[in-house]
Write a protein that holds these residues in place. Sequence first.
Motif: not given
Length: 110
Positions: A29-30, A48-52, A108-109
């Motif tokens: 989703g992200h 980055y995973h989990g970051s905006k 997308y890291h």
Amino acid sequence: MLQVGFETVPQHATPQDGPLAAPFRELVGHLCQCWRHFKHKLENNGYYHGSKKTGAPPEDYQHISTDLMKLLQTPGQLPDGFWLEHSHTTSRMAVHRKLEGRDETFIYHL
């Protein structure tokens, strides 16, 4: 099929249950949200995973588990057009996708 934002993800790419189901859905989703942002804003390509945040690795960057990484490395797990590759920025794996007509590659890291 599973609808994630505006991206359709093949059903076989989604673990139905178990400990990886929720983290997998959250990651995809992200990932798709960041891809849409990249396509429409055509800004920085480092997400980055989990970051905006984009660009340099942010403090809220969330690394994924080894088990989730193994799942993503299984053929057919990522939405169409995405691939895994080593990132020189983070020395970890990252999901990549090429935007047609652009030199930049979406990254997308993980």
